[in-house]
Design a protein around this motif. Structure first.
Motif, short mmCIF file in Angstrom:
data_model
loop_
_atom_site.label_atom_id
_atom_site.label_comp_id
_atom_site.label_asym_id
_atom_site.label_seq_id
_atom_site.Cartn_x
_atom_site.Cartn_y
_atom_site.Cartn_z
N TYR A 70 68.87 59.75 63.46
CA TYR A 70 67.89 59.52 63.04
C TYR A 70 67.76 57.62 64.18
N GLN A 71 68.89 57.46 64.13
CA GLN A 71 68.93 56.34 65.62
C GLN A 71 68.56 56.60 66.67
N PHE A 78 60.91 59.99 65.48
CA PHE A 78 61.52 60.92 64.30
C PHE A 78 61.44 60.12 63.23
N GLU A 79 61.03 61.04 62.03
CA GLU A 79 61.60 60.61 60.24
C GLU A 79 62.45 61.08 59.51
N VAL A 80 63.20 60.29 58.56
CA VAL A 80 63.81 61.82 57.59
C VAL A 80 63.44 60.61 56.16
N ILE A 81 63.26 62.26 55.43
CA ILE A 81 63.37 61.50 53.84
C ILE A 81 63.82 62.57 53.23
N GLY A 82 65.29 61.32 52.69
CA GLY A 82 65.71 62.38 51.79
C GLY A 82 65.01 62.34 50.47
N VAL A 83 65.77 63.78 49.92
CA VAL A 83 65.78 63.86 48.36
C VAL A 83 67.18 63.86 47.98
N SER A 84 67.47 63.01 47.35
CA SER A 84 68.94 62.84 46.47
C SER A 84 68.35 63.93 45.01
N LEU A 85 69.67 64.83 44.95
CA LEU A 85 70.16 65.01 43.11
C LEU A 85 70.87 64.84 42.93
N ASP A 86 71.06 63.31 43.16
CA ASP A 86 72.29 62.26 42.79
C ASP A 86 71.40 62.11 40.85
N GLN A 87 72.19 61.73 40.53
CA GLN A 87 72.29 60.94 38.37
C GLN A 87 72.63 59.68 38.68
N ASP A 88 72.80 59.17 39.78
CA ASP A 88 73.69 57.46 39.67
C ASP A 88 72.56 57.12 40.79
N ARG A 89 71.68 56.11 39.97
CA ARG A 89 70.81 55.43 41.42
C ARG A 89 72.01 54.24 42.24
N GLN A 90 72.69 53.83 41.27
CA GLN A 90 73.73 52.91 41.83
C GLN A 90 74.28 52.90 43.14
N LYS A 91 74.60 54.22 42.37
CA LYS A 91 75.67 55.36 43.31
C LYS A 91 74.97 55.69 44.79
N LEU A 92 74.27 56.29 44.46
CA LEU A 92 73.21 56.09 45.45
C LEU A 92 72.75 55.24 46.57
N LEU A 93 72.25 54.89 46.24
CA LEU A 93 71.91 52.60 46.57
C LEU A 93 72.74 52.73 47.74
N ASP A 94 74.55 52.19 47.09
CA ASP A 94 75.16 51.91 47.25
C ASP A 94 75.85 52.86 48.99
N TYR A 95 75.86 54.35 48.44
CA TYR A 95 76.09 55.65 49.51
C TYR A 95 75.02 54.97 50.73
N THR A 96 73.81 55.06 50.43
CA THR A 96 73.22 54.99 51.74
C THR A 96 72.90 53.71 52.38
N GLN A 98 75.97 52.38 52.65
CA GLN A 98 77.17 52.33 53.30
C GLN A 98 77.09 53.54 54.64
N GLN A 99 76.45 53.81 54.36
CA GLN A 99 76.35 55.01 55.78
C GLN A 99 74.73 54.81 56.30
N ASN A 100 74.71 53.37 56.26
CA ASN A 100 73.28 53.10 57.19
C ASN A 100 72.08 54.50 57.27
N MET A 101 72.25 55.60 55.84
CA MET A 101 70.70 56.57 55.77
C MET A 101 69.63 55.17 56.30
#
Length: 158
Positions: A70-71, A78-96, A98-101
């Motif tokens: 991506y970078q 080039f684009e990326v669309i993530g489709v997260s199968l997570d259940q915890d919104r805040q965990k997803l936001l924190d992770y993305t 931290q990972q520069n997603m």
């Protein structure tokens, strides 16, 4: 039992249609931040649709390849669309964060019952589809260096 068999048959039918050369069916949703998210917004771009979750290993190593691609290629279309199968919104936001997603993520909090995962017959993750500027599938489940090479080739053919 019959209901499970019917669901499996429907999933297999969806998967048979999502092959290289086929057009990836559009969707019209909102991303994790409430912004519109649709394939139509990315017309003319090379797009990776990435079905994933923070809890699946070895996602961190895999994500670094997606982030690196991506970078390297975002400025070239080039684009990326993530489709997260997570259940915890805040965990997803924190992770993305931290990972520069930094790309858009679809999230509905439903885990394996995720609306888009069901629509596209996703049974295991990570699962990816690389699309050309017209929304045609040009690659599936690309890993490591294969992702960057496929994106570079697709951008060269634009």
């Amino acid at each position: 039992m019959q209901q499970r068999a019917e669901k499996q048959k429907a999933t297999e039918m969806i998967q048979r249609g999502l092959v290289v050369g086929a057009t990836f069916p559009d969707f019209n949703e909102k991303d994790v931040n409430g912004k519109p998210l649709s394939m139509a917004n990315f017309k003319g771009k090379v797009v990776l649709i990435d079905f994933w979750a923070t809890l699946v290993r070895p996602v961190p190593g895999r994500n670094s390849n997606v982030v690196a691609s991506y970078q390297k290629y975002h400025g070239k279309g080039f684009e990326v669309i993530g489709v997260s199968l997570d259940q915890d919104r805040q965990k997803l936001l924190d992770y993305t964060r931290q990972q520069n997603m930094t790309w858009q993520q679809y999230f509905d909090g439903q885990g394996w019952s995720n609306k888009l995962a069901a629509k596209y017959g996703i049974e295991s993750i990570p699962a990816t589809y690389l699309l050309d500027g017209n929304g045609k599938i040009i690659g599936q489940d690309l890993r490591g260096d294969a992702l960057g090479a496929a994106v570079a080739k697709a951008l060269a053919n634009k």
